[in-house]
Design a protein around this motif. Structure first.
Motif, PDB file in Angstrom:
ATOM      1  N   LEU A 178       5.001  79.646  29.907  1.00 56.53           N
ATOM      2  CA  LEU A 178       6.059  79.049  29.092  1.00 56.53           C
ATOM      3  C   LEU A 178       5.554  78.900  27.659  1.00 56.53           C
ATOM      4  O   LEU A 178       4.365  78.661  27.443  1.00 56.53           O
ATOM      5  CB  LEU A 178       6.430  77.661  29.635  1.00 56.53           C
ATOM      6  CG  LEU A 178       6.676  77.554  31.148  1.00 56.53           C
ATOM      7  CD1 LEU A 178       6.971  76.107  31.538  1.00 56.53           C
ATOM      8  CD2 LEU A 178       7.810  78.470  31.577  1.00 56.53           C
ATOM      9  N   ALA A 179       6.460  79.030  26.687  1.00 57.13           N
ATOM     10  CA  ALA A 179       6.105  78.784  25.277  1.00 57.13           C
ATOM     11  C   ALA A 179       4.848  79.556  24.883  1.00 57.13           C
ATOM     12  O   ALA A 179       3.927  79.005  24.287  1.00 57.13           O
ATOM     13  CB  ALA A 179       5.911  77.276  25.048  1.00 57.13           C
ATOM     14  N   SER A 180       4.809  80.831  25.213  1.00 56.74           N
ATOM     15  CA  SER A 180       3.557  81.592  25.039  1.00 56.74           C
ATOM     16  C   SER A 180       3.257  81.946  23.591  1.00 56.74           C
ATOM     17  O   SER A 180       2.121  82.317  23.270  1.00 56.74           O
ATOM     18  CB  SER A 180       3.580  82.865  25.888  1.00 56.74           C
ATOM     19  OG  SER A 180       4.521  83.778  25.386  1.00 56.74           O
ATOM     20  N   GLY A 181       4.251  81.815  22.706  1.00 52.36           N
ATOM     21  CA  GLY A 181       4.006  82.087  21.286  1.00 52.36           C
ATOM     22  C   GLY A 181       3.348  83.439  21.075  1.00 52.36           C
ATOM     23  O   GLY A 181       3.752  84.448  21.652  1.00 52.36           O
ATOM     24  N   MET A 182       2.296  83.467  20.247  1.00 58.47           N
ATOM     25  CA  MET A 182       1.583  84.723  19.987  1.00 58.47           C
ATOM     26  C   MET A 182       0.235  84.716  20.720  1.00 58.47           C
ATOM     27  O   MET A 182      -0.731  85.355  20.300  1.00 58.47           O
ATOM     28  CB  MET A 182       1.392  84.929  18.473  1.00 58.47           C
ATOM     29  CG  MET A 182       2.693  85.010  17.704  1.00 58.47           C
ATOM     30  SD  MET A 182       3.878  86.230  18.369  1.00 58.47           S
ATOM     31  CE  MET A 182       3.189  87.767  17.755  1.00 58.47           C
ATOM     32  N   SER A 183       0.198  83.993  21.843  1.00 63.81           N
ATOM     33  CA  SER A 183      -1.038  83.909  22.624  1.00 63.81           C
ATOM     34  C   SER A 183      -1.381  85.264  23.254  1.00 63.81           C
ATOM     35  O   SER A 183      -0.503  85.979  23.731  1.00 63.81           O
ATOM     36  CB  SER A 183      -0.864  82.862  23.723  1.00 63.81           C
ATOM     37  OG  SER A 183      -1.902  82.984  24.665  1.00 63.81           O
ATOM     38  N   PRO A 184      -2.659  85.589  23.287  1.00 64.89           N
ATOM     39  CA  PRO A 184      -3.083  86.876  23.862  1.00 64.89           C
ATOM     40  C   PRO A 184      -3.287  86.838  25.373  1.00 64.89           C
ATOM     41  O   PRO A 184      -3.701  87.827  25.966  1.00 64.89           O
ATOM     42  CB  PRO A 184      -4.426  87.122  23.169  1.00 64.89           C
ATOM     43  CG  PRO A 184      -4.976  85.744  22.954  1.00 64.89           C
ATOM     44  CD  PRO A 184      -3.780  84.849  22.695  1.00 64.89           C
ATOM     45  N   ARG A 185      -3.003  85.710  26.032  1.00 67.54           N
ATOM     46  CA  ARG A 185      -3.365  85.603  27.452  1.00 67.54           C
ATOM     47  C   ARG A 185      -2.685  86.678  28.301  1.00 67.54           C
ATOM     48  O   ARG A 185      -3.329  87.302  29.148  1.00 67.54           O
ATOM     49  CB  ARG A 185      -3.052  84.203  27.976  1.00 67.54           C
ATOM     50  CG  ARG A 185      -3.481  84.021  29.429  1.00 67.54           C
ATOM     51  CD  ARG A 185      -3.344  82.600  29.909  1.00 67.54           C
ATOM     52  NE  ARG A 185      -4.262  81.692  29.236  1.00 67.54           N
ATOM     53  CZ  ARG A 185      -3.900  80.747  28.373  1.00 67.54           C
ATOM     54  NH1 ARG A 185      -2.626  80.555  28.112  1.00 67.54           N
ATOM     55  NH2 ARG A 185      -4.798  79.994  27.792  1.00 67.54           N
ATOM     56  N   GLY A 186      -1.384  86.882  28.078  1.00 58.88           N
ATOM     57  CA  GLY A 186      -0.656  87.876  28.886  1.00 58.88           C
ATOM     58  C   GLY A 186      -1.261  89.260  28.709  1.00 58.88           C
ATOM     59  O   GLY A 186      -1.450  90.017  29.671  1.00 58.88           O
ATOM     60  N   TYR A 187      -1.568  89.573  27.463  1.00 52.00           N
ATOM     61  CA  TYR A 187      -2.175  90.876  27.144  1.00 52.00           C
ATOM     62  C   TYR A 187      -3.538  91.016  27.839  1.00 52.00           C
ATOM     63  O   TYR A 187      -3.816  92.017  28.511  1.00 52.00           O
ATOM     64  CB  TYR A 187      -2.326  90.981  25.616  1.00 52.00           C
ATOM     65  CG  TYR A 187      -3.221  92.083  25.146  1.00 52.00           C
ATOM     66  CD1 TYR A 187      -2.777  93.406  25.110  1.00 52.00           C
ATOM     67  CD2 TYR A 187      -4.524  91.811  24.731  1.00 52.00           C
ATOM     68  CE1 TYR A 187      -3.614  94.429  24.680  1.00 52.00           C
ATOM     69  CE2 TYR A 187      -5.368  92.817  24.299  1.00 52.00           C
ATOM     70  CZ  TYR A 187      -4.907  94.125  24.274  1.00 52.00           C
ATOM     71  OH  TYR A 187      -5.741  95.129  23.857  1.00 52.00           O
ATOM     72  N   GLU A 188      -4.351  89.966  27.728  1.00 48.62           N
ATOM     73  CA  GLU A 188      -5.711  90.045  28.288  1.00 48.62           C
ATOM     74  C   GLU A 188      -5.704  90.085  29.813  1.00 48.62           C
ATOM     75  O   GLU A 188      -6.434  90.878  30.415  1.00 48.62           O
ATOM     76  CB  GLU A 188      -6.531  88.851  27.812  1.00 48.62           C
ATOM     77  CG  GLU A 188      -6.843  88.955  26.338  1.00 48.62           C
ATOM     78  CD  GLU A 188      -8.000  88.075  25.921  1.00 48.62           C
ATOM     79  OE1 GLU A 188      -8.105  86.966  26.474  1.00 48.62           O
ATOM     80  OE2 GLU A 188      -8.779  88.505  25.063  1.00 48.62           O
ATOM     81  N   VAL A 241       2.118  78.581  36.766  1.00 46.45           N
ATOM     82  CA  VAL A 241       2.950  78.327  35.581  1.00 46.45           C
ATOM     83  C   VAL A 241       2.048  77.682  34.538  1.00 46.45           C
ATOM     84  O   VAL A 241       1.285  76.757  34.852  1.00 46.45           O
ATOM     85  CB  VAL A 241       4.144  77.401  35.913  1.00 46.45           C
ATOM     86  CG1 VAL A 241       4.881  77.010  34.645  1.00 46.45           C
ATOM     87  CG2 VAL A 241       5.110  78.083  36.881  1.00 46.45           C
ATOM     88  N   ILE A 242       2.130  78.212  33.316  1.00 48.20           N
ATOM     89  CA  ILE A 242       1.268  77.704  32.242  1.00 48.20           C
ATOM     90  C   ILE A 242       2.137  77.198  31.100  1.00 48.20           C
ATOM     91  O   ILE A 242       3.104  77.858  30.708  1.00 48.20           O
ATOM     92  CB  ILE A 242       0.356  78.835  31.717  1.00 48.20           C
ATOM     93  CG1 ILE A 242      -0.521  79.344  32.852  1.00 48.20           C
ATOM     94  CG2 ILE A 242      -0.496  78.361  30.546  1.00 48.20           C
ATOM     95  CD1 ILE A 242      -1.388  80.513  32.471  1.00 48.20           C
ATOM     96  N   SER A 243       1.797  76.035  30.582  1.00 49.18           N
ATOM     97  CA  SER A 243       2.450  75.588  29.345  1.00 49.18           C
ATOM     98  C   SER A 243       1.342  75.148  28.400  1.00 49.18           C
ATOM     99  O   SER A 243       0.814  74.055  28.540  1.00 49.18           O
ATOM    100  CB  SER A 243       3.433  74.445  29.613  1.00 49.18           C
ATOM    101  OG  SER A 243       2.798  73.293  30.127  1.00 49.18           O
ATOM    102  N   GLU A 244       0.971  76.009  27.481  1.00 54.38           N
ATOM    103  CA  GLU A 244      -0.111  75.668  26.552  1.00 54.38           C
ATOM    104  C   GLU A 244       0.484  75.330  25.179  1.00 54.38           C
ATOM    105  O   GLU A 244       1.324  76.073  24.665  1.00 54.38           O
ATOM    106  CB  GLU A 244      -1.086  76.853  26.419  1.00 54.38           C
ATOM    107  CG  GLU A 244      -2.255  76.505  25.507  1.00 54.38           C
ATOM    108  CD  GLU A 244      -3.255  77.636  25.307  1.00 54.38           C
ATOM    109  OE1 GLU A 244      -3.001  78.772  25.758  1.00 54.38           O
ATOM    110  OE2 GLU A 244      -4.294  77.357  24.674  1.00 54.38           O
TER     111      GLU A 244
END
Ligand SMILES: C[S@@+](CC[C@H](N)C(=O)[O-])C[C@H]1O[C@@H](n2cnc3c(N)ncnc32)[C@H](O)[C@@H]1O
Length: 287
Positions: free
Chosen positions: A91-101, A169-172
């Motif tokens: 959730l609210a992943s913004g420009m976080s690279p986690r999904g990519y990594e 589920v992640i909300s960072e």
């Protein structure tokens, strides 16, 4: 405790995603393609204040951002590698690279869906598309966590995870912008989604008042709250209150880690201001 003067307008929080996106990239996380010029501008603008804050023992954004991010990554990797989790809804992943990594590391072994408000989700989709990360196992969807018929949007998205094995589920970087009632509604919706899976794991950061007490902390929180227009909310004075709130929502077990607890195995968790934040790890079992 609340540091605010105005009502929430969710997309006013979005500029913070440019800042964090820049912090991730400058510390070697992800592909530089997710960082924006606007993020670099915000970063340089805040540098003198951060240097002063460090000198006075106050909060330093980069310290606790990196600490929380790496601890969440660590806990998520551990759950995937233990075979408990094969789906991630961020959730609210913004420009976080986690999904990519994580998509690069685990490929088709996981199904990763990241979400944010429509404009931010569109920006993220474009950036991920440009670096070639999107595919059947890595998608971006628009989702406002505060809307939906009783959480139906979140539930509808969860339908995309068909294995039923294990969902995280992640909300960072979101909770402290939400008023207490919205936070509790969000936790109930997340719980309702996760209990449908054999294993459910909720990971998030959370700032509690006790860890952010000093005068420099108060000033920083006031300024950030004003900048985003939603205010900054410290819903809980001590971590035990947050633990109880999560337990009464139905999560079990619930942990609220200090980043420094991982100092022997997770990078950046021993930075001076790392422990301004807690990392929630809350589980569910199918009911
Ligand atoms: C501080 S940024 C964190 C971004 C990312 N998680 C990270 O750590 O880099 C906060 C994010 O919350 C998103 N956001 C704010 N309100 C939201 C809402 N109601 N529903 C979904 N996302 C929201 C913003 O668009 C922004 O991307």
């Amino acid at each position: 405790m609340r540091f605010s003067r105005t009502r929430p307008r969710p997309d006013s929080i979005s500029p913070t995603a440019h800042y964090t996106g820049y912090v991730w990239a400058r510390n070697g996380l992800g592909n530089g393609g997710l960082s924006t010029a606007r993020g670099g501008w915000y970063y340089r603008l805040l540098q003198p204040a951060m240097a002063l804050s460090r000198a006075f023992g106050g909060p330093v954004l980069e310290d606790f951002l990196l600490a929380r991010h790496r601890v969440i990554d660590h806990l998520l990797s551990a759950a995937i590698e233990a075979g408990h989790i094969d789906g991630v809804l961020e959730l609210a992943s913004g420009m976080s690279p986690r999904g990519y990594e994580f998509s690069r590391s685990y490929g088709s072994a996981i199904n990763y869906v990241e979400t944010d408000l429509p404009d931010m989700a569109a920006r993220k989709h474009e950036a991920l598309d440009r670096i070639g990360s999107l595919g059947p196992n890595h998608r971006v969807e628009a989702l406002d966590v505060l809307h939906g018929q009783g959480g139906d949007d979140l539930l509808a998205l969860a339908e995309e995870f068909t294995s039923g094995k294990g969902l995280a589920v992640i909300s960072e970087g979101l909770l402290n912008y939400l008023p207490t009632e919205a936070l509790r509604t969000l936790w109930s919706r997340v719980f309702a989604v996760l209990r449908r899976f054999d294993t459910g794991l909720y990971l998030s950061d959370l700032h509690v008042a006790e860890d952010n007490r000093g005068p420099v902390d108060a000033l920083g929180a006031t300024l950030l709250g004003r900048f985003v227009g939603t205010g900054l909310h410290f819903h809980f004075t001590i971590p035990e209150e947050a633990r109880k709130a999560l337990s009464s929502t139905g999560f079990d077990p619930v942990e609220l880690y200090l980043p420094s607890e991982f100092a022997d195995r997770v990078l950046d968790t021993n930075r001076p201001a790392a422990d301004r934040v807690r990392v929630i790890s809350a589980s569910t079992a199918r009911t």
